[in-house]
Write a protein that holds these residues in place. Structure first.
Motif, PDB file in Angstrom:
ATOM      1  N   CYS A   1       0.960  -1.145   0.148  1.00 36.75           N
ATOM      2  CA  CYS A   1       0.044   0.209   0.072  1.00 36.75           C
ATOM      3  C   CYS A   1       0.823   1.348  -0.210  1.00 36.75           C
ATOM      4  CB  CYS A   1      -1.013   0.065   1.284  1.00 36.75           C
ATOM      5  SG  CYS A   1      -2.009   1.492   1.217  1.00 36.75           S
ATOM      6  N   GLU A   2       0.722   1.997  -1.068  1.00 34.53           N
ATOM      7  CA  GLU A   2       1.737   3.171  -1.184  1.00 34.53           C
ATOM      8  C   GLU A   2       1.135   4.302  -0.171  1.00 34.53           C
ATOM      9  OE1 GLU A   2       2.785   3.470  -5.904  1.00 34.53           O
ATOM     10  OE2 GLU A   2       2.256   5.336  -4.980  1.00 34.53           O
ATOM     11  N   LYS A   3      -0.145   4.245  -0.025  1.00 37.17           N
ATOM     12  CA  LYS A   3      -0.665   5.353   0.914  1.00 37.17           C
ATOM     13  C   LYS A   3      -0.589   5.159   2.438  1.00 37.17           C
ATOM     14  CE  LYS A   3      -3.059   8.941  -0.246  1.00 37.17           C
ATOM     15  NZ  LYS A   3      -3.950   9.797   0.118  1.00 37.17           N
ATOM     16  N   GLN A   4      -0.096   4.006   2.595  1.00 37.69           N
ATOM     17  CA  GLN A   4       0.174   3.422   3.840  1.00 37.69           C
ATOM     18  C   GLN A   4      -1.007   3.675   4.664  1.00 37.69           C
ATOM     19  OE1 GLN A   4       3.658   3.230   5.881  1.00 37.69           O
ATOM     20  NE2 GLN A   4       3.784   2.358   3.527  1.00 37.69           N
ATOM     21  N   CYS A   5      -2.189   3.342   4.034  1.00 42.86           N
ATOM     22  CA  CYS A   5      -3.380   3.474   4.946  1.00 42.86           C
ATOM     23  C   CYS A   5      -4.019   2.044   5.511  1.00 42.86           C
ATOM     24  CB  CYS A   5      -4.488   4.105   3.884  1.00 42.86           C
ATOM     25  SG  CYS A   5      -4.801   3.300   2.264  1.00 42.86           S
TER      26      CYS A   5
END
Lengths: 137, 820, 385
Positions: free
Chosen positions: B310-314
């Protein structure tokens, strides 16, 4: 014997059987009017169902009157009639009505007195038994 | 009110022939005229109609009436109508006593005019006895929380939420699944317009997400509801999504790397999803969710590929469920329906024969965004089926595995499906095996006609059995073509079972929480099938969509609008007038024993037993069940509008003449009385010996009423209310049961047969049961001898006298506090 | 005595959706396109009076397959029985099979003063409990074995097996010397008076001996005593159980140990025991308790079992024979050595088909369940039969 309360059904085959009955009539022999004769072409027509039906309808005794072995008009094996007769007798025994109420008679052709003798003897025997049909039925 | 001279007006309604047909209303009118304190008695053809109401108002003015008795249909129908009517004439609406000589009399005694008329007279006498003791009441105005809760985010819930929000109200939309959309999102096309379903629904879903006044709580469930109309408090559990909803961009990288593969429920199991998934591309909220039940584990974290991807680190695998408390004024229930599972119908071979599928499975197969990109193929060999059969009424209209009702939508759904198939593959042979084709709505017959013109074969008859050719996996279907009266065999490539709808499995949980009932079919029960189709019997709660009964999208949307409008009436008003049936404590008599506070289902009474402060009723929270008044041993509680004096007076009126002929029935307003009404509406006949006394709740019935009835010579007394877990006032009827048990023990000791007090629960949906109960009670009554009654009267009189003496001698006794 | 309106209403036939599932699953309709249960109902209801010309009302086997599938469980067989009673009352003629032998027997057996002598077949070593209020109801087996002796059916084998099993299981019972035919076949034919005469005679016999409980291995007797007697006479106060209901719990708990019989069998669910009385598991539990016994189900078994084509001793014809052929073929297809059934009428009718001389009919050996189970008790094959 003139009268009797015993109701008999006689299945008589058209040939030997009926000849005895006619001979008895011609000779003026008497037997009770409560004896009803049912004429059939051959005794083999009378299966256990018809025998039992006669009792259902109120007969105290049933006689099968047919030819002597070997004399059958249609050459029917007498064993067939024996079988049905035996079955019906055993059912009557089980029912407690008494297998003696059903008899199979082979009488020589035209033997009127023989027939009357057998019938009256049969009636006397049945009279001695408990009524097959309850009084007032 | 002792000083003022009583001037009672009695209005007897003919109701056309509904009452006058079996009751001599003129005789009743004359009888009423002779009753003490009655100054005028009027007969009306249709009292509820304008002329009838005008006549009431005119008489109030001309005769200076200060009490009004209306003897007509059930108060459950028109009490508010007549209350408004008398209010308009300047009389306090609580000085009206309304009683039913229709549902509870004329309709159930159609063939015995004399007995029906006699009973009607008694009913009027009882009402007049109550009327004498009625007092003017003032209704409380309670502020309304200007917010609504919509439970369920299918098309009905979505529509209701949008309508309410557009009307200016705050809406909380709670949806169990990770995305809203419901069943409609799974459909390909809708009938009769052949619109693309998600194309039509999608924009609405977006509107919900963007609407400033709608707070969407997806992946959430309602856990507890308390309060009352205008002031509900709702506890919602927001399930942990393990993904930050606002941060997720929907890129799908987590799903790509997730190692857990599961059948995709949205696609009916025809394709798979991961434990990290989004239910549908158009999901609202447009966020992924981690299915923690199937994820390899988060305690400890077993895998963390999704986090890494997850790129958005969510993604936060340590997320917890959150509990949210909401305050709302109204609740709209739009939880939708379940679909019948045809596996038990082994003659159709569902799950045994691969090419026997359901209509929902078909929707996904034919849908362009479905598992086969809209190519219609059959499961066994993925070939395009050339001969397709639809079997109608699967699980509907039957008592033999399934449901007895008609599911409304399946006929048109199949017509639509047949046209869809013809669109994709014009030379497919399609056979629809049906009993009736119900094409009742606007545009429906047209669609049916189109289907027939396209060459779809409609064969009237339901298949008796289906067998499978093991080599080809084709299906052989045997059916009697009833129009031709001959048995025919069809060889088909695929068979589609047209499944019926059913209530959701979890509906019972919800109805318990909200204190609403289900009909015998299991769907939610509306207040009145004709006049209040979207209201629950509990004020402030409304229905929209299939939760109430099977229906199509148009009707769901229509109902949603109706529910929103009716919600808005309450929310717009800003305040709500609470019916003035409240408990009032007599401060002099209260001994602060604490019993009333313990038994109140709403916690509406505050008492400090140790601090010795008298009981205080929080009037806004008081629902008026009357349990406290019945339980109070010191007669310190008065129920407004249903006082002890009024109830005793009604018993006296009923028992004045020929008491041995009468059965006294205490019926509760919400269930047993309504059940009696239903028996009347259904014209079920029973003996005319019943004399009913209505209370709001069976919990109101004090043991002294019952003993009083027996002392007055009643052969039999019926105590009846809602079924034990369905009490309209949550659990007040548990106290009724306790009271009955104590009474039976007492009766036994006094030498009175306990079975002369009958405790029977009857629900509002149980008309036939009510009628049967009346018949059984009459048989029982006939077994009660005059000697028994005399003995009872003597024994009870002695008992009452000795008790009174004992009470005078005693100090305030120890409080008996019992726990429920 | 006969309230046709009420009987029609009780059968729920007015709820018929005309879906035709009954026609599809009906074994008679399969072989006779003229027979259509749905249309029989329609014809009668739309005319609102009996139709003496409707011959098809006599063909129904009362196999209850239609009831099994019907959305409303319409009691179609009971409706047919009512139609037949109505037809006879209006002068229709019954076509009795076997020349009316069975009908004559049943009518004779209803006589009040009858003193039957029907226990001579009872083996010496069967223990009867004195003063017992539980009886074993034998049924018509003694009579069947005489009347159908040429079929070599020997239905008494099943009865004797049942008695031995009960003795072994130490279940006390006695046998009435004067029990009558239960009368079910007369009821099915529409002969209400005949049925009631037998029923009353039986009830008197039961009352005279203080009977409180009846065990029987005849499914027809079981259902008639348990359901039809209370329904037509208004309550009997007598508990009725089937032999398998008594024995199955005992074999399951281990209290009754059945021995060993190494053979492969298949089981034919009698319609009256299976679909009618919902007794499917108990016979199977008993067979499962016999060591070495391999039970293979036929393609149509349990709720879907194909009827044996039995008639109530009336209107028996080509269709019945075709159904028997089909059922015997299904039995043969399982590869079983023995076709086990639990009903004397099934036994007789299937044997009759086998003895008919039609070369197509499978000649698989047919045995009664109780006889088979008793055999396994290591008593030797002959001593049971």
């Amino acid at each position: 014997m003139n009268k009797s309360a015993v109701r008999l059904v006689v299945f008589a085959c058209n040939w030997d059987g009926l000849s005895c009955i006619e001979a008895a009539a011609q000779a003026g022999l008497v037997y009770p009017a409560s004896v009803r004769v049912v004429r059939v072409s051959c005794l083999s027509r009378v299966h256990q169902g018809l025998m039992l039906k006669a009792f259902e309808l109120g007969a105290d005794g049933v006689m099968l009157l047919g030819c002597e072995p070997g004399n059958c008009q249609f050459d029917i094996d007498a064993g067939l009639i024996e079988q049905e007769y035996e079955k019906a007798r055993r059912v009557l025994r089980l029912l407690g009505l008494g297998e003696e109420r059903l008899v199979l008679c082979h009488i020589p052709r035209g033997d009127g007195s023989g027939f009357v003798g057998r019938v009256t003897g049969f009636i006397k025997k049945v009279e001695r038994m408990q009524p097959a049909v309850p009084a007032g039925a | 009110m002792a000083e003022e001279e009583l001037r009672i007006g009695v209005f007897v309604c003919d109701c056309g022939l509904n009452i006058a047909g079996s009751v001599d209303t003129e005789e009743v009118r004359l009888f009423a005229e002779e009753l003490p304190d009655v100054v005028v008695s009027v007969r009306n053809r249709y009292t509820c109609a304008d002329p009838g109401q005008e006549e009431i108002k005119r008489h109030i003015r001309e005769y200076n009436l200060n009490r009004v008795v209306v003897a007509s249909c059930t108060p459950l129908l028109h009490e508010s109508t007549f209350r408004n009517c008398v209010a308009e004439a300047g009389l306090n609406p609580y000085l009206l006593a309304m009683t039913s000589i229709r549902e509870q009399c004329s309709w159930v005694h159609l063939h015995d005019r004399e007995a029906a008329t006699k009973k009607a007279k008694d009913i009027v006498k009882i009402a007049v006895a109550r009327a004498r003791l009625l007092e003017a009441q003032k209704e409380m105005e309670i502020p309304v929380t200007n917010a609504a809760l919509v439970i369920g985010g299918g098309v009905a819930g979505i529509q209701a939420a949008l309508d309410l929000a557009d009307a200016g109200h705050q809406v909380y939309l709670v949806e169990k699944e990770p995305s809203i959309g419901g069943i409609m999102a799974q459909l390909d096309k809708t009938f009769p317009t052949m619109d693309c379903s998600i194309c039509v629904l999608g924009p609405k879903m977006m509107d919900v997400s963007r609407h400033p006044r709608i707070e969407l709580l997806a992946y959430s469930t309602v856990e507890e509801v308390s309060g009352y109309v205008g002031n509900f408090r709702v506890r919602v559990r927001r399930k942990a999504r393990y993904v930050e909803e606002d941060q997720c961009t929907g890129c799908g990288d987590c799903a790509k790397v997730c190692p857990v593969v599961l059948p995709d429920e949205f696609e009916q199991g025809f394709s798979s999803r991961k434990a990290a998934y989004i239910p549908l591309p158009q999901a609202v909220p447009p966020a992924y969710v981690i299915d923690m039940e199937h994820c390899l584990g988060n305690n400890p974290v077993a895998c963390s590929k999704c986090i890494d991807a997850c790129e958005k680190q969510c993604i936060d695998l340590n997320m917890q469920d959150k509990i949210v408390e909401l305050d709302v004024g109204t609740i709209i229930v739009a939880t939708g329906m379940g679909i019948y599972d045809p596996t038990p119908l082994d003659e159709y071979g569902y799950t045994r024969f691969e090419n026997v599928i359901t209509t929902m499975e078909f929707e996904r197969l034919i849908c362009g965004s479905g598992p086969t990109d809209g190519h219609l193929i059959r499961p066994s060999d993925r070939q395009t089926p050339k001969r397709i059969g639809f079997i109608q009424c699967v699980g509907s209209r039957t008592e033999n595995r399934g449901h007895p009702y008609c599911s409304n939508v399946c006929c048109m759904n199949t017509v639509k499906d047949s046209l869809l198939i013809k669109e994709h593959h014009p030379d497919t042979e399609i056979y629809v095996f049906y009993v009736d084709i119900r094409a009742f709505g606007k545009g429906f017959e047209d669609l049916f006609r189109r289907s027939k013109e396209e060459g779809v074969h409609y064969i009237r008859g339901l298949p008796g059995e289906i067998s499978e050719d093991p080599a080809t996996r084709n299906l052989r279907l045997k059916v009697e073509n009833t129009t031709a009266a001959r048995v025919e065999e069809y060889e088909l490539d695929m068979v589609i079972l047209s499944l019926g709808l059913e209530p959701r499995d979890d509906l019972k949980q919800l109805t318990n929480m909200l204190n609403i009932s289900q009909t015998s079919d299991g769907f939610a029960m509306e207040a009145h099938p004709k006049l209040r189709p979207v209201d629950a019997p509990t004020p402030g709660i409304f229905f929209a969509g299939c939760v109430e009964a099977p229906k199509d999208i148009k009707d769901s949307v229509t109902q949603a609008g109706a529910a929103a409008a009716r919600s808005a009436i309450i929310l717009n008003a800003g305040t709500i007038r609470s019916e003035a049936i409240k408990a009032v404590i007599d401060l002099d008599k209260c001994t602060y024993c604490g019993v009333c506070a313990r038994v109140c289902p709403y916690g509406a009474i505050k008492v400090d037993v140790k601090g010795k402060t008298v009981a205080q009723v929080v009037a806004a929270a008081c629902a008026g069940c009357g349990t406290c008044a019945a339980e109070c041993r010191f007669d310190a509680i008065t129920m407004q509008h249903f006082s002890d004096a009024q109830l005793l007076a009604q018993i006296d009126a009923a028992m004045e003449e020929e008491p041995e002929q009468k059965i006294i029935s205490f019926l509760c307003n919400w269930c047993s009385y309504a059940g009696g009404d239903l028996a009347g509406v259904s014209r079920l006949q029973y003996p005319p010996n019943n004399r009913f006394i209505r209370t709001m709740c069976s919990g109101r019935v004090d043991e002294k009423f019952i003993l009083h009835a027996f002392e007055k010579g009643a052969p039999l007394v019926l105590l009846s209310g809602c079924h034990i877990n369905d009490c309209h006032y949550i659990n007040a009827n548990h106290w009724t049961k306790r009271r009955a048990e104590k009474l039976w023990a007492r009766m036994e000791k006094l030498g009175i047969r306990p079975e002369r007090l009958q405790l029977q629960w009857v629900s509002a949906a149980e008309g036939p049961r009510f009628a049967q109960l009346m018949r059984e009670l009459e048989e029982m009554r006939q077994q009660v001898t005059p000697e028994e009654i005399e003995h009872t009267k003597k024994v009870l009189a002695e008992h009452r006298v000795s008790k009174a003496k004992a009470a005078k001698r005693e100090e305030t006794p120890e409080a008996e506090v019992e726990t429920v | 005595m006969f309230d046709m309106e009420r009987e029609i209403s009780d059968s729920k036939i007015r709820l018929c959706l005309d879906c035709g599932k009954c026609t599809v699953v009906c074994p008679v309709a399969q072989h006779d396109p003229e027979f259509n249960p749905r249309l029989i109902a329609q014809r009668r209801l739309t005319q609102n009076s009996s139709n003496p010309q409707d011959e098809t009302i006599w063909e129904c086997l009362s196999c209850y397959m239609c009831v099994e599938r019907c959305n409303y469980h319409v009691a179609f067989p009971e409706f047919i029985h009512s139609l037949r009673a109505e037809a006879l009352a209006e002068g229709a003629q019954l076509q009795c099979s076997h020349g009316g032998t069975l009908q004559a027997l049943m009518h004779l057996m209803a006589r009040e003063d009858l003193r039957q002598d029907r226990l001579s077949w009872l083996p010496q070593d069967i223990e009867l409990s004195e003063q017992c209020d539980t009886i074993f109801f034998v049924g018509c087996a003694p009579y069947f074995d005489i009347m159908f002796s040429d079929l070599e059916v020997n239905t008494l084998k099943g009865v004797k097996g049942a008695l031995r099993l009960l003795n072994r299981a130490q279940v006390p019972f006695t046998i009435l010397a004067n029990e009558r035919c239960c009368g079910r076949d007369l009821l099915l034919q529409g002969d209400r008076e005949g049925f009631l005469a037998l029923a009353r005679a039986n009830m008197e016999e039961f009352a005279r001996h203080g009977v409180k409980k009846i065990i029987t291995n005849c499914p027809e007797g079981y259902y008639t005593l348990k359901v039809d007697y209370p329904r037509m006479l208004g309550g009997t106060g007598i508990e009725v159980v089937h032999l398998t209901e008594v024995l199955a719990p005992l074999v399951q708990s281990g209290e009754l140990d059945l021995g060993e019989l190494k053979t492969r069998v298949t089981y034919h669910d009698p319609c009256t025991l299976g679909r009618c009385s919902r007794i499917f598991d108990e016979p199977r539990q008993i067979m499962a308790a016999v060591a070495g016994l391999e039970m293979v189900e036929m393609e149509q078994s349990r709720e879907k079992a194909l009827c044996c084509g039995a008639s109530p001793w009336a209107h028996c014809g080509a269709v019945n024979r075709q159904i028997q052929e089909q059922r015997l073929a299904q039995a043969e297809a399982t590869g079983a050595d023995i076709l086990v059934t639990a009903c004397p009428k099934c036994l007789i009718h299937l044997r009759c088909a086998q003895k008919s001389g039609d070369g197509r009919i499978a000649q698989v050996e047919i045995q009664d369940l109780a006889y088979l189970a008793a055999r396994s008790l290591d008593l030797g094959g002959e001593s049971v039969g």
